[in-house]
Scaffold this active site. Structure first.
Site, mmCIF file in Angstrom:
data_model
loop_
_atom_site.group_PDB
_atom_site.id
_atom_site.type_symbol
_atom_site.label_atom_id
_atom_site.label_comp_id
_atom_site.label_asym_id
_atom_site.label_seq_id
_atom_site.Cartn_x
_atom_site.Cartn_y
_atom_site.Cartn_z
ATOM 1 N N LYS A 196 0.819 -1.222 0.000
ATOM 2 C CA LYS A 196 0.000 0.000 0.000
ATOM 3 C C LYS A 196 0.853 1.272 0.000
ATOM 4 O O LYS A 196 0.422 2.299 -0.529
ATOM 5 C CB LYS A 196 -0.957 -0.008 1.199
ATOM 6 C CG LYS A 196 -2.046 -1.074 1.108
ATOM 7 C CD LYS A 196 -3.016 -0.942 2.276
ATOM 8 C CE LYS A 196 -3.674 -2.247 2.664
ATOM 9 N NZ LYS A 196 -4.775 -2.694 1.821
ATOM 10 N N LYS A 225 -1.861 1.100 9.438
ATOM 11 C CA LYS A 225 -2.218 0.083 8.451
ATOM 12 C C LYS A 225 -1.020 -0.770 8.084
ATOM 13 O O LYS A 225 0.100 -0.268 8.022
ATOM 14 C CB LYS A 225 -2.648 0.775 7.152
ATOM 15 C CG LYS A 225 -4.120 1.013 7.009
ATOM 16 C CD LYS A 225 -4.353 1.729 5.690
ATOM 17 C CE LYS A 225 -5.659 1.375 5.080
ATOM 18 N NZ LYS A 225 -5.954 2.191 3.897
ATOM 19 N N TYR A 274 -7.320 8.969 9.344
ATOM 20 C CA TYR A 274 -8.513 8.145 9.471
ATOM 21 C C TYR A 274 -9.712 9.017 9.118
ATOM 22 O O TYR A 274 -10.040 9.963 9.837
ATOM 23 C CB TYR A 274 -8.615 7.632 10.910
ATOM 24 C CG TYR A 274 -9.796 6.748 11.171
ATOM 25 C CD1 TYR A 274 -9.911 5.505 10.550
ATOM 26 C CD2 TYR A 274 -10.794 7.135 12.065
ATOM 27 C CE1 TYR A 274 -10.998 4.690 10.809
ATOM 28 C CE2 TYR A 274 -11.872 6.314 12.324
ATOM 29 C CZ TYR A 274 -11.971 5.095 11.688
ATOM 30 O OH TYR A 274 -13.044 4.282 11.948
ATOM 31 N N ARG A 278 -6.541 -7.489 -9.843
ATOM 32 C CA ARG A 278 -7.232 -8.734 -10.248
ATOM 33 C C ARG A 278 -8.685 -8.394 -10.510
ATOM 34 O O ARG A 278 -9.120 -7.283 -10.259
ATOM 35 C CB ARG A 278 -7.161 -9.736 -9.094
ATOM 36 C CG ARG A 278 -7.644 -9.097 -7.797
ATOM 37 C CD ARG A 278 -7.888 -10.078 -6.683
ATOM 38 N NE ARG A 278 -8.036 -9.406 -5.404
ATOM 39 C CZ ARG A 278 -9.148 -8.830 -4.972
ATOM 40 N NH1 ARG A 278 -10.231 -8.802 -5.721
ATOM 41 N NH2 ARG A 278 -9.195 -8.240 -3.790
ATOM 42 N N ARG A 337 -23.903 -9.739 -1.334
ATOM 43 C CA ARG A 337 -23.032 -10.894 -1.053
ATOM 44 C C ARG A 337 -23.776 -11.779 -0.062
ATOM 45 O O ARG A 337 -24.039 -11.358 1.075
ATOM 46 C CB ARG A 337 -21.715 -10.451 -0.441
ATOM 47 C CG ARG A 337 -20.862 -9.665 -1.399
ATOM 48 C CD ARG A 337 -19.438 -9.642 -0.893
ATOM 49 N NE ARG A 337 -18.662 -8.667 -1.637
ATOM 50 C CZ ARG A 337 -17.334 -8.615 -1.614
ATOM 51 N NH1 ARG A 337 -16.648 -9.464 -0.871
ATOM 52 N NH2 ARG A 337 -16.690 -7.696 -2.311
HETATM 53 P P1 ADP Z 1 -7.858 -4.092 2.568
HETATM 54 O O1 ADP Z 1 -6.741 -4.225 1.587
HETATM 55 O O2 ADP Z 1 -7.634 -4.852 3.833
HETATM 56 O O3 ADP Z 1 -9.212 -4.331 1.961
HETATM 57 P P2 ADP Z 1 -8.229 -1.201 2.286
HETATM 58 O O4 ADP Z 1 -7.108 -0.260 2.338
HETATM 59 O O5 ADP Z 1 -8.808 -1.521 0.942
HETATM 60 O O6 ADP Z 1 -7.827 -2.558 3.038
HETATM 61 O O7 ADP Z 1 -9.403 -0.671 3.205
HETATM 62 C C1 ADP Z 1 -10.562 -1.435 3.470
HETATM 63 C C2 ADP Z 1 -11.607 -0.580 4.147
HETATM 64 O O8 ADP Z 1 -11.097 -0.023 5.373
HETATM 65 C C3 ADP Z 1 -12.043 0.645 3.346
HETATM 66 O O9 ADP Z 1 -13.048 0.345 2.401
HETATM 67 C C4 ADP Z 1 -12.553 1.555 4.448
HETATM 68 O O10 ADP Z 1 -13.830 1.131 4.883
HETATM 69 C C5 ADP Z 1 -11.569 1.282 5.571
HETATM 70 N N1 ADP Z 1 -10.438 2.249 5.506
HETATM 71 C C6 ADP Z 1 -9.258 2.085 4.875
HETATM 72 N N2 ADP Z 1 -8.472 3.176 4.978
HETATM 73 C C7 ADP Z 1 -9.172 4.078 5.698
HETATM 74 C C8 ADP Z 1 -8.925 5.421 6.156
HETATM 75 N N3 ADP Z 1 -7.785 6.063 5.895
HETATM 76 N N4 ADP Z 1 -9.896 6.053 6.875
HETATM 77 C C9 ADP Z 1 -11.058 5.413 7.165
HETATM 78 N N5 ADP Z 1 -11.351 4.161 6.770
HETATM 79 C C10 ADP Z 1 -10.440 3.491 6.051
#
Ligand code: ADP
Length: 450
Positions: free
Chosen positions: A116, A159, A203, A292, A338
């Site tokens: 990421k 993260k 966040y 993907r 889903r």
């Molecule tokens: P993963 O790869 O585990 O799916 P993502 O980065 O795609 O993780 O994030 C998944 C979900 O987590 C997002 O759709 C959102 O709901 C929440 N999320 C991710 N980053 C943030 C952020 N900076 N602030 C608030 N929520 C977040």
């Protein structure tokens, strides 16, 4: 064109890939674990090969076994589906090194986008706005973490760089919790993803999750297929998706879509891909890219009439895209529910035997599922058992049709999320499209309290 493809997956997505192949005149080879010998994808494929024991590690993640199967069956290409090895750059490279085509982007693009931190840096350089955060991994012992956090602004999200499936995230409300959160997140990231690297980002409090689908050939032609709104989530996992988003305009769609398509072209990316954004107060912030096909791809297919898996296979052979951005029109509205084999209130998995199965039908209703009466859902894998996808000329018609399709759907013998989707389809906020990524958790908390 390929003559034979090995489908390195199971369940509804393996069946979905099989269907695209059959419609293209391509023979299919199913692989399966010992727990999946009577699965629908195995029954329908032209050939099938058992690749190992019931756990994913023994079978669907077993790279040597999958490559041996591909060699034995004499396939031209391997489709990784979603989950399992679909975003594993090592596997993508091994497939190519064994002289098969990997139906997906290059191993290098998978590697970069799978991190990421690297992904955010790569797209930011191409003019895509990203969630503000640290441009590199941070460690709890490091001097300066408090200054960095202060600059980003609390609350902070810690993260995992290599995270996925909604795992490996920690919200930090105040400085005194920061060090601890970094330590926990890093340990969790190492245990789950084999990569301890963690970073911090802002966040966002009430965003929507909006993602853009792209499709790119090997000749520099790239199109986008508009957005999907995937804000209805539990524990960061998507439950209900729709296209178009009830929250953005046609002008916003084309503006962001064109920017993303342009970035994809400049990256030299090939195949299907999805850029995920959080959308708050009129602004989009990139969070990650999936290299993907995605679970929710059918809703984009429903509103564009494009078969994404067919196109994914076509471009993997080196054929150019058969259409341009101007040829793509967005028509009507689509929603995907889903349906997991889980208790609709507790979300506890509910594997077991399907004693009766009756999927809904009628106009503009699509069910992507590998279920049948008498099938036993094994306890070893993801609990997604069906995707109910409906289309309507507008969102109201789509919701009306969804309610009637959910009424018709019978899955007996196990618990499913159908009752939850019924409640959502009848809910006033949902009917108005007034929701963000926190909405479902709040709705569930209220339901549990009453
Ligand atoms: P993963 O790869 O585990 O799916 P993502 O980065 O795609 O993780 O994030 C998944 C979900 O987590 C997002 O759709 C959102 O709901 C929440 N999320 C991710 N980053 C943030 C952020 N900076 N602030 C608030 N929520 C977040």
């Amino acid at each position: 064109m390929f003559k034979k493809i090995l489908i390195a997956n199971r369940g509804e997505i393996a069946l979905r890939i099989h269907r695209a192949c059959r419609e293209m005149g391509i023979r299919t080879v199913a692989v399966h674990s010992t727990a999946d010998s009577d699965a629908m994808h195995v029954r329908l494929a032209d050939e099938s090969i058992c690749v190992g024991g019931p756990t994913s590690r023994e079978s669907y993640l077993n790279m040597p076994a999958l490559l041996s199967a591909a060699t034995l069956a004499g396939v031209d290409a391997i489709h990784p589906g979603v989950g399992f090895l679909s975003e594993n750059s090592e596997f993508a490279q091994m497939v190519v090194d064994h002289d098969f085509v990997f139906i997906g982007p290059s191993a290098e693009h998978i590697r970069i986008m799978g991190d990421k931190i690297l992904a955010k840096a790569a797209v930011e350089e191409l003019g895509i706005p990203v969630v503000p955060g640290t441009p590199r991994p941070v460690s709890p012992q490091e001097e300066g973490i408090f200054d960095m956090a202060k600059e980003i602004g609390y609350p902070i999200l810690v993260k995992a760089a290599g995270g996925g499936g909604g795992k490996g995230m920690q919200v930090v409300q105040a400085p005194e919790m920061l060090e601890n959160a970094l330590t926990i997140a890093s340990a969790e990231a190492k245990a789950n993803f084999g990569n301890e690297s963690v970073f911090m980002e802002r966040y966002l409090k009430q965003p929507r999750h909006i993602e853009i689908q792209v499709l790119a050939d090997h000749h520099g032609n790239v199109v986008h297929l508009g957005e999907r709104d995937c804000s209805i989530q539990r524990r960061h996992q998507k439950i209900w998706e729709e296209a178009p988003s009830p929250a953005i305009s046609a002008a916003q769609r084309m503006e962001l879509g064109n920017r993303v398509a342009d970035a994809t072209r400049r990256m030299g990316y090939q195949g299907v891909g999805t850029f995920e954004f959080l959308y708050e107060n009129g602004e989009f912030f990139f969070i990650e890219m999936n290299t993907r096909i995605q679970v929710e791809h059918p809703i984009s297919e429903m509103i564009t009439g494009i078969d994404l898996i067919r196109e994914q296979i076509r471009v993997a052979t080196g054929e150019p895209l058969g259409f341009t951005q101007d040829d793509i029109t967005f028509n009507g509205h689509a929603i995907e529910c889903r349906i997991n084999a889980e208790h609709p209130a507790t979300f506890l998995p509910s594997p077991g035997k399907i004693t009766a199965y009756h999927p809904p039908g009628g106009p503009n209703v699509r069910v992507d599922s590998a279920l049948y009466t008498g099938y036993s859902i094994p306890p070893y894998y993801d609990s997604l058992i069906s995707k109910l996808v409906v289309w309507g000329r507008d969102r109201d018609e789509c919701l009306m049709r969804l309610r009637r399709a959910l009424e018709e759907y019978v899955i007996s013998g196990v618990e499913t999320l159908i009752p939850l989707h019924q409640a959502l389809a009848h809910n006033e906020d949902m009917q108005k499209g007034a929701y963000d990524i926190r909405w479902l958790e709040e709705f569930l908390a209220k339901q549990n309290a009453s």
